[in-house]
Enzyme design. Structure first.
Site, PDB file in Angstrom:
ATOM      1  N   CYS A  66      -5.724  -9.444   3.039  1.00  0.00           N
ATOM      2  CA  CYS A  66      -6.672  -8.413   3.439  1.00  0.00           C
ATOM      3  C   CYS A  66      -8.020  -9.264   3.939  1.00  0.00           C
ATOM      4  O   CYS A  66      -8.699  -9.163   5.010  1.00  0.00           O
ATOM      5  CB  CYS A  66      -7.208  -7.714   2.281  1.00  0.00           C
ATOM      6  SG  CYS A  66      -5.695  -6.406   2.145  1.00  0.00           S
TER       7      CYS A  66
ATOM      8  N   VAL B 257       0.799  -1.324   0.099  1.00  0.00           N
ATOM      9  CA  VAL B 257       0.029  -0.151  -0.169  1.00  0.00           C
ATOM     10  C   VAL B 257       0.916   1.420  -0.022  1.00  0.00           C
ATOM     11  O   VAL B 257       0.670   2.315  -0.955  1.00  0.00           O
ATOM     12  CB  VAL B 257      -1.056  -0.064   1.186  1.00  0.00           C
ATOM     13  CG1 VAL B 257      -1.605   1.240   1.514  1.00  0.00           C
ATOM     14  CG2 VAL B 257      -2.008  -0.920   0.829  1.00  0.00           C
TER      15      VAL B 257
ATOM     16  N   GLY C 129      -7.989 -15.878  -0.138  1.00  0.00           N
ATOM     17  CA  GLY C 129      -6.906 -15.987   0.574  1.00  0.00           C
ATOM     18  C   GLY C 129      -6.271 -14.413   0.735  1.00  0.00           C
ATOM     19  O   GLY C 129      -7.250 -13.376   0.505  1.00  0.00           O
TER      20      GLY C 129
HETATM   21  N1  NAD Z   1      -2.144  -5.411   0.608  1.00  0.00           N
HETATM   22  C1  NAD Z   1      -3.438  -4.797   0.062  1.00  0.00           C
HETATM   23  O1  NAD Z   1      -3.694  -5.137  -0.912  1.00  0.00           O
HETATM   24  C2  NAD Z   1      -3.987  -3.868   0.963  1.00  0.00           C
HETATM   25  C3  NAD Z   1      -5.114  -3.131   0.438  1.00  0.00           C
HETATM   26  C4  NAD Z   1      -5.981  -2.255   1.229  1.00  0.00           C
HETATM   27  C5  NAD Z   1      -5.366  -1.894   2.337  1.00  0.00           C
HETATM   28  N2  NAD Z   1      -4.360  -2.760   2.929  1.00  0.00           N
HETATM   29  C6  NAD Z   1      -4.026  -2.422   4.359  1.00  0.00           C
HETATM   30  O2  NAD Z   1      -2.762  -1.474   4.426  1.00  0.00           O
HETATM   31  C7  NAD Z   1      -1.946  -1.963   5.374  1.00  0.00           C
HETATM   32  C8  NAD Z   1      -0.483  -2.243   4.679  1.00  0.00           C
HETATM   33  O3  NAD Z   1      -0.734  -3.274   4.151  1.00  0.00           O
HETATM   34  P1  NAD Z   1       0.371  -3.778   3.166  1.00  0.00           P
HETATM   35  O4  NAD Z   1       0.008  -5.045   2.567  1.00  0.00           O
HETATM   36  O5  NAD Z   1       1.008  -2.470   2.450  1.00  0.00           O
HETATM   37  O6  NAD Z   1       1.706  -4.355   4.258  1.00  0.00           O
HETATM   38  P2  NAD Z   1       3.022  -4.620   4.013  1.00  0.00           P
HETATM   39  O7  NAD Z   1       3.368  -5.565   5.181  1.00  0.00           O
HETATM   40  O8  NAD Z   1       3.205  -5.002   2.682  1.00  0.00           O
HETATM   41  O9  NAD Z   1       3.902  -3.541   4.424  1.00  0.00           O
HETATM   42  C9  NAD Z   1       4.151  -2.911   5.657  1.00  0.00           C
HETATM   43  C10 NAD Z   1       5.258  -2.035   5.769  1.00  0.00           C
HETATM   44  O10 NAD Z   1       5.415  -1.169   7.011  1.00  0.00           O
HETATM   45  C11 NAD Z   1       6.807  -1.147   7.440  1.00  0.00           C
HETATM   46  N3  NAD Z   1       6.565  -0.816   8.979  1.00  0.00           N
HETATM   47  C12 NAD Z   1       6.184  -1.550   9.975  1.00  0.00           C
HETATM   48  N4  NAD Z   1       6.227  -0.968  11.105  1.00  0.00           N
HETATM   49  C13 NAD Z   1       6.904   0.574  10.827  1.00  0.00           C
HETATM   50  C14 NAD Z   1       6.934   1.455  11.423  1.00  0.00           C
HETATM   51  N5  NAD Z   1       7.100   1.611  12.922  1.00  0.00           N
HETATM   52  N6  NAD Z   1       7.627   2.525  10.833  1.00  0.00           N
HETATM   53  C15 NAD Z   1       7.756   2.423   9.273  1.00  0.00           C
HETATM   54  N7  NAD Z   1       7.502   1.440   8.722  1.00  0.00           N
HETATM   55  C16 NAD Z   1       6.921   0.561   9.397  1.00  0.00           C
HETATM   56  C17 NAD Z   1       7.075  -2.675   7.141  1.00  0.00           C
HETATM   57  O11 NAD Z   1       8.659  -2.784   7.287  1.00  0.00           O
HETATM   58  C18 NAD Z   1       6.540  -2.838   5.885  1.00  0.00           C
HETATM   59  O12 NAD Z   1       7.553  -2.172   4.795  1.00  0.00           O
HETATM   60  C19 NAD Z   1      -2.559  -2.967   6.090  1.00  0.00           C
HETATM   61  O13 NAD Z   1      -3.214  -2.427   7.155  1.00  0.00           O
HETATM   62  C20 NAD Z   1      -3.359  -3.456   5.126  1.00  0.00           C
HETATM   63  O14 NAD Z   1      -4.609  -4.149   5.744  1.00  0.00           O
HETATM   64  C21 NAD Z   1      -3.558  -3.630   2.164  1.00  0.00           C
END
Ligand code: NAD
Length: 429
Positions: A259, A16, A256
């Protein structure tokens, strides 16, 4: 400062965060990206993209002059007033969302009247209110707070950012919400400006509804198998009804990804914590769990005992066009097959590296035909285009057995059967 081009911060550079950052850079904003993963940031500074997402590498390269990567939050604080939070919120053992990364970010933001957090991470309804209480308790009441849930889909995330169905902005009024609306204005998407709690709930309810649609059609598929109807025909007839719509009516081996499973669980848990038993979602989850296992029965019906049998899994990622293996149905299948003594072979065009971290004893191949060599059965797990388009004559020549289980109802049964193979779909005649 022109609001449409103001610099922004993005905290968390995962699926994201990175797409959001690249998307805003494309709109002309300078973006200060921060992550605690030093290796990831070092790679991004060298131009290495840590995830596989169509069009993302090109977008980042094109806008590299506007994208800045750092492990130091101070860099984003210095240059930007809006800090988009896109850290992970994985499930805990109880099914609640784990907000520890969100809290770590909140704790590291100093008191300020100039900054606001814009929450992109999916968080339970009520999180915004509780974080604002934490701000107040810690003398940080000057910080703004906006809920701006993300709806992008992995595999088409860049397109989804640039052409969203809607933009949801939840706030209590004030400069930060207005500034977020301004940022998204060039996308010309329908805007839902609402309160924080409602914005948070839009995200959870949307994912829960889509998951419900999938579990619903999967149950219809299972009834079709008992009654002789074909779920593909049934879904076609249903989907033409405007009130129902065609999307998310593909029966298969269950949903799966990072999300749906976690967000459905989180909403069910959130309801339970508030004293309401969300009965429907309990069933949605149970149907999905059982659906992944029904493939085993199809295999056993054709092959008898699976002990010693070679089963080829075609695709490992939770869906096509991504390398994301989080909560992928292939993981459940692998574990079940190995528990029954089967030898598992697998091929995925991009997710092999991620998959290898999560499974043991799987014979990975560099090609679909390699995985299919001497296989007693094949299961299409991820409907990658090149897997759907396989030459079934070549497949038949490579396999020892004849069974092809189409776990996504993505194959042409006639083409598979014409090659002398046995076709088994999900809920198909
Ligand atoms: N992946 C999707 O398709 C999607 C779609 C919509 C919403 N979301 C939501 O968005 C959020 C992120 O999802 P994602 O798939 O991008 O996660 P991800 O695991 O791919 O990325 C999260 C990132 O945050 C970093 N991080 C963790 N703690 C941190 C901190 N304290 N400071 C700075 N960086 C930090 C991690 O190192 C990682 O790079 C989640 O809440 C998810 O539910 C995801």
């Amino acid at each position: 400062m022109s609001a449409a081009r103001e610099p922004i911060g993005v905290i968390g550079t995962g699926y994201v965060g990175l797409v959001t950052a690249a998307g805003f850079a494309e709109l002309g904003n300078d973006v200060w990206c921060v992550d605690i993963d030093a290796e990831k940031i070092a790679g991004l500074q060298r131009g290495e993209i840590p995830i596989w997402e169509p069009g993302l590498a090109e977008l980042i390269e094109k806008n590299s002059a506007r994208m800045h990567f750092s492990t130091n939050l101070a860099d984003a604080l210095e240059h930007a007033r809006l800090l988009f939070v896109a850290v992970g919120t994985p499930p805990t053992y109880s099914g609640d969302a784990d907000l520890s990364a969100v809290h770590a970010v909140v704790d590291s933001i100093p008191a300020s009247d100039r900054h606001a957090l814009v929450m992109k991470s999916t968080v339970p309804c009520g999180t915004g209110a509780s974080l604002q209480r934490v701000f107040a308790e810690n003398g940080k009441q000057g910080l703004g707070y906006v809920s701006c849930p993300e709806f992008l889909k992995e595999g088409s995330a860049v397109k989804d950012f640039l052409h969203p169905d809607r933009v949801v902005v939840g706030d209590a009024g004030g400069w930060a919400g207005d500034a977020v609306v301004e940022l998204y204005a060039p996308l010309d998407a329908p805007l839902v400006r609402t309160d924080v709690a409602s914005a948070e709930m839009v995200k959870l309810a949307s994912n829960a509804f889509l998951a419900t649609k999938i579990s619903f059609i999967n149950e219809i598929a299972n009834v079709c198998e008992e009654t002789g109807a074909d779920v593909v025909e049934v879904a076609r007839g249903m989907g033409l009804d405007d009130r129902i719509g065609k999307k998310f009516l593909q029966a298969g081996i269950g949903f799966g990804g990072s999300c749906f499973p976690k967000d459905v669980d989180a909403l069910k848990q959130l309801a339970g914590n508030s004293g309401y038993h969300f009965q429907l979602l309990t069933s949605v989850i149970e149907v999905n769990d059982l659906q992944k296992r029904r493939v085993m029965r199809k295999l056993q019906r054709h092959l008898g005992s699976l002990a010693g049998k070679r089963v080829a899994l075609l695709g490992m990622a939770f869906k096509p066009n991504t390398d994301d293996m989080r909560e992928a149905s292939s993981l459940v299948l692998c574990a079940r097959l190995q528990a029954d003594g089967a030898r598992v072979a697998a091929y995925d065009p991009v997710a092999e590296e991620q998959a290898r971290k999560l499974v043991n004893g799987v014979d990975f191949s560099q090609s679909a035909l390699g995985a299919l060599q001497d296989a007693d059965a094949a299961v299409l797990v991820t409907e990658w285009e090149d897997l759907v388009g396989l030459d079934w004559g070549e497949v038949a020549a490579a396999m020892r057995g004849k069974l092809v289980v189409d776990g996504r109802n993505a194959l042409d049964p006639a083409a598979v059967r014409a090659a002398g193979l046995a076709y088994e779909g999900i809920g198909r005649r």
